[in-house]
Write a protein that holds these residues in place. Sequence first.
Motif, PDB file in Angstrom:
ATOM      1  N   ALA A  83       0.882  -5.433   9.365  1.00  0.00           N
ATOM      2  CA  ALA A  83       2.224  -5.569   8.805  1.00  0.00           C
ATOM      3  C   ALA A  83       2.850  -6.905   9.184  1.00  0.00           C
ATOM      4  N   GLU A  84       2.670  -7.310  10.444  1.00  0.00           N
ATOM      5  CA  GLU A  84       3.270  -8.562  10.895  1.00  0.00           C
ATOM      6  C   GLU A  84       2.666  -9.759  10.154  1.00  0.00           C
ATOM      7  N   THR A  85       1.372  -9.746   9.947  1.00  0.00           N
ATOM      8  CA  THR A  85       0.718 -10.830   9.219  1.00  0.00           C
ATOM      9  C   THR A  85       1.212 -10.889   7.776  1.00  0.00           C
ATOM     10  N   ILE A 138       6.622  -3.568  -0.374  1.00  0.00           N
ATOM     11  CA  ILE A 138       5.705  -3.988   0.687  1.00  0.00           C
ATOM     12  C   ILE A 138       5.620  -2.904   1.771  1.00  0.00           C
ATOM     13  N   LEU A 139       6.778  -2.405   2.178  1.00  0.00           N
ATOM     14  CA  LEU A 139       6.808  -1.363   3.208  1.00  0.00           C
ATOM     15  C   LEU A 139       6.093  -0.101   2.731  1.00  0.00           C
ATOM     16  N   ALA A 141       3.656   0.051   0.566  1.00  0.00           N
ATOM     17  CA  ALA A 141       2.218  -0.227   0.557  1.00  0.00           C
ATOM     18  C   ALA A 141       1.649  -0.187   1.973  1.00  0.00           C
ATOM     19  N   LEU A 142       2.387  -0.721   2.929  1.00  0.00           N
ATOM     20  CA  LEU A 142       1.939  -0.700   4.323  1.00  0.00           C
ATOM     21  C   LEU A 142       1.920   0.723   4.874  1.00  0.00           C
ATOM     22  N   LEU A 143       2.910   1.514   4.497  1.00  0.00           N
ATOM     23  CA  LEU A 143       2.952   2.911   4.928  1.00  0.00           C
ATOM     24  C   LEU A 143       1.768   3.683   4.344  1.00  0.00           C
ATOM     25  N   LYS A 144       1.495   3.437   3.089  1.00  0.00           N
ATOM     26  CA  LYS A 144       0.357   4.080   2.414  1.00  0.00           C
ATOM     27  C   LYS A 144      -0.946   3.771   3.126  1.00  0.00           C
ATOM     28  N   ASN A 145      -1.058   2.555   3.653  1.00  0.00           N
ATOM     29  CA  ASN A 145      -2.279   2.137   4.339  1.00  0.00           C
ATOM     30  C   ASN A 145      -2.210   2.332   5.847  1.00  0.00           C
ATOM     31  N   GLN A 146      -1.218   3.110   6.285  1.00  0.00           N
ATOM     32  CA  GLN A 146      -1.055   3.488   7.692  1.00  0.00           C
ATOM     33  C   GLN A 146      -0.928   2.271   8.612  1.00  0.00           C
ATOM     34  N   GLN A 151       9.670   6.549   8.594  1.00  0.00           N
ATOM     35  CA  GLN A 151       9.886   7.590   7.594  1.00  0.00           C
ATOM     36  C   GLN A 151      10.170   6.940   6.247  1.00  0.00           C
ATOM     37  N   GLU A 152       9.615   7.502   5.215  1.00  0.00           N
ATOM     38  CA  GLU A 152       9.763   6.912   3.880  1.00  0.00           C
ATOM     39  C   GLU A 152      11.236   6.788   3.480  1.00  0.00           C
ATOM     40  N   LYS A 153      12.042   7.734   3.911  1.00  0.00           N
ATOM     41  CA  LYS A 153      13.457   7.706   3.543  1.00  0.00           C
ATOM     42  C   LYS A 153      14.218   6.552   4.210  1.00  0.00           C
ATOM     43  N   SER A 154      13.629   5.983   5.277  1.00  0.00           N
ATOM     44  CA  SER A 154      14.270   4.875   5.991  1.00  0.00           C
ATOM     45  C   SER A 154      13.936   3.508   5.392  1.00  0.00           C
ATOM     46  N   ILE A 155      12.980   3.465   4.484  1.00  0.00           N
ATOM     47  CA  ILE A 155      12.515   2.195   3.942  1.00  0.00           C
ATOM     48  C   ILE A 155      13.618   1.380   3.259  1.00  0.00           C
TER      49      ILE A 155
END
Length: 220
Positions: A83-85, A138-139, A141-146, A151-155
């Motif tokens: 995620a950072e990269t 982006i978030l 996609a990153l969540l989907k890829n763990q 929490q999705e609601k916080s995105i």
Amino acid sequence: MAKGLSRDVIIKSVLHAAFIRSPGGISLSDVADDLNVKKASLYNHFFSREDIMESTLDFCGKYYSSITFSPPDLDSVAQRYSAETVFKGVVDRYVKMHEKLPLIEVYTFVQSQKYFSKKAAFIVQNELKKITSQTEQILEALLKNQKINVQEKSIPACAKWFCSGVSSILCDYIIAKKQLIMDNPESGEGELFSLPADSSSLETVEKLVSDFCALFMNAS
């Protein structure tokens, strides 16, 4: 009609003149002088100074709509990198994009006009909404890829906070860049906008990204 003179040529001259003098400080005579034409030639393309300024804002709005914040191959990037990269790459590209013509002039023109023009204010607000929406993607996609723990609601709230920080840092960065350009008028066209980057501002950008990632992202 002056040879080679067009609406786009005039608008780009307005952007350059406004960058040097400020939008409120330029006249049609300034634009004509910069283009080495008679002021009357401008009226073959525009009705008035107000028409030119409004058309310049239209150009700025269209230009901003053509640029993106997130990478086009987002799913692939989210799979391959941390995620950072991902965020460092995205933000670094977005900031450096604003160093170059015509975006640095587009940015300063719109930002200086946003307090006086509803159209300029809309362009600024719309760009912030766009990068916020793309940050949400982006978030997601990153969540989907763990790659993140959130929490999705916080995105939406996370994206809004992050993009507000990016916009603030970008403003400071462009102010420093513009001052550097103004302090080096001898550099000339071509070299003028390729002066050294403000390393302290770039470090601030990287720290924002690192702090943002540390809040809810894991290292995997």
